[in-house]
Design an enzyme around this catalytic site. Structure first.
Site, PDB file in Angstrom:
ATOM      1  N   THR A  60      41.555  47.334  37.370  1.00  0.00           N
ATOM      2  CA  THR A  60      40.133  47.679  37.313  1.00  0.00           C
ATOM      3  C   THR A  60      39.987  49.081  37.881  1.00  0.00           C
ATOM      4  O   THR A  60      40.640  49.408  38.866  1.00  0.00           O
ATOM      5  CB  THR A  60      39.305  46.720  38.194  1.00  0.00           C
TER       6      THR A  60
ATOM      7  N   GLY B 181      38.372  38.797  41.543  1.00  0.00           N
ATOM      8  CA  GLY B 181      36.926  38.960  41.638  1.00  0.00           C
ATOM      9  C   GLY B 181      36.205  37.829  42.332  1.00  0.00           C
ATOM     10  O   GLY B 181      35.210  38.052  43.026  1.00  0.00           O
TER      11      GLY B 181
HETATM   12  C1  SD4 Z   1      37.950  40.805  38.109  1.00  0.00           C
HETATM   13  N1  SD4 Z   1      38.081  42.378  39.900  1.00  0.00           N
HETATM   14  O1  SD4 Z   1      37.488  40.652  36.985  1.00  0.00           O
HETATM   15  C2  SD4 Z   1      38.368  42.191  38.507  1.00  0.00           C
HETATM   16  C3  SD4 Z   1      39.776  42.396  38.135  1.00  0.00           C
HETATM   17  C4  SD4 Z   1      40.397  43.574  38.812  1.00  0.00           C
HETATM   18  O2  SD4 Z   1      42.002  45.034  39.220  1.00  0.00           O
HETATM   19  O3  SD4 Z   1      39.895  44.167  39.684  1.00  0.00           O
HETATM   20  N2  SD4 Z   1      41.513  43.991  38.513  1.00  0.00           N
HETATM   21  O4  SD4 Z   1      38.124  39.889  38.893  1.00  0.00           O
END
Ligand code: SD4
Length: 322
Positions: A181, A235
């Site tokens: 992300t 998340g």
């Molecule tokens: C999630 N936080 O959809 C995101 C995924 C993520 O690095 O951060 N990946 O949970």
């Protein structure tokens, strides 16, 4: 509190401008060197694009949008935008948000077929009375705004999904399926802060699952009086702790950015008996341009571009600290 002396000086110089306006301007008019900070290796090219905007006295808001769009457009990055991994049913669903120095924010959740969800999020902020649009409604809105409907599932991502389907086990691996992300925070020459966060979310998630990244206060939070923070990783853990908001509130109480991130990580650690499958990383910046990051496990890094240049820094982490 404004001192009586300052207030008198202001009223003499500024005439009838309302008092509230003065206090707001006092936070945002310090000119200085810009700083941009963003998660993971792809923060480097993203920071380059953001820095171009900041170096020309552009706004932090324009900088973070330009920065994360670089990663959204890169098919080799498998957890953001075009080329992102699909959910367990084979759909690429994207989450993104953006927040500016006036606490205005926009967000999209589970958006399909659009390469640049962050720009749709910005349109939600600027063209609607709402903060968040999801699913088909978000797609309809994007198309009304002139975004092109495209196939964003690349062959590489589809093949990975087909391979995964053979066993169909949902066990996100630390720093592998969970990372990538992009969260980005910028301080511009005018002294204003903004942030953006964009992702295709955890790979092989349930269809309709929305993570922390588009949730204001979880994946991203900006308070122009204090600082800004963004999150990456699992998340569900970030949502349960309102992670980015918690980091900013820690800074409000006087913590430097790294300590503020560490305390938010500590909250996550306390809520879990075992940490084996949990990775969360936070980045933060304050009004002085100080920055920091902290994660649950080893392996999280972030990119910083300031007057020294653009570089990757390894984050400190919990599992070797106490
Ligand atoms: C999630 N936080 O959809 C995101 C995924 C993520 O690095 O951060 N990946 O949970």
């Amino acid at each position: 509190m404004i001192s009586r002396k300052k207030f008198l000086k202001y009223t003499l110089l500024g005439g009838l401008t309302p008092f509230t306006k003065w206090t707001k301007r006092s936070f945002s008019q310090k000119k200085g060197t810009p700083v941009v900070i963003s998660t993971w290796n792809h923060g480097i090219p993203a920071n380059e694009a953001a820095w171009k905007v900041l170096a020309e006295s552009g706004s932090a808001l324009n900088a973070v949008e330009a920065g994360v769009r670089v990663v959204e457009a890169d098919p080799e990055v498998r957890t953001v935008g075009y080329g992102g991994r699909p959910d367990r049913d084979g759909f690429v669903t994207l989450d993104a948000c953006i927040m500016d120095q006036e606490n205005r924010c926009g967000s999209v959740g589970a958006l399909q077929h659009i390469k640049h969800p962050v720009s749709v999020a910005r349109k939600v902020k600027e063209e609607t009375p709402h903060v968040m649009l999801v699913g088909d409604g978000a797609l309809d809105f994007a198309m009304e705004q002139g975004f092109e409907k495209e196939n964003i599932l690349t062959d590489k991502a589809r093949k990975e999904w087909e391979k995964w389907k053979k066993n169909a086990e949902y066990e996100p691996e630390v720093n592998i399926e969970n990372h990538d992300t992009i969260g980005m925070l910028a301080l511009d020459k005018q002294g204003n802060l903004s942030g953006a966060c964009t992702t295709s979310g955890t790979a092989w998630k349930m269809h309709g699952r929305v993570g922390d990244s588009p949730i204001i206060g979880a994946g991203l939070f900006v308070d122009n009086e204090v600082g800004a923070a963004a999150a990456t990783g699992l998340g569900e853990e970030v949502i349960r702790t309102c992670g980015s908001h918690l980091v900013v509130e820690n800074m409000r109480r006087g913590d430097d950015p790294k300590t503020a991130c560490k305390k938010a990580v500590r909250r996550i650690v306390r809520q879990n008996d075992a940490l084996n499958n949990i990775q969360v990383g936070f980045i933060a910046i304050n009004k002085k341009g100080q920055f920091g990051g902290y994660s649950v496990q080893e392996g999280f890094n972030y990119a910083v571009f300031d007057k020294i240049g653009n570089r990757l820094l390894d984050s400190s982490y919990w599992t070797n600290s106490e």
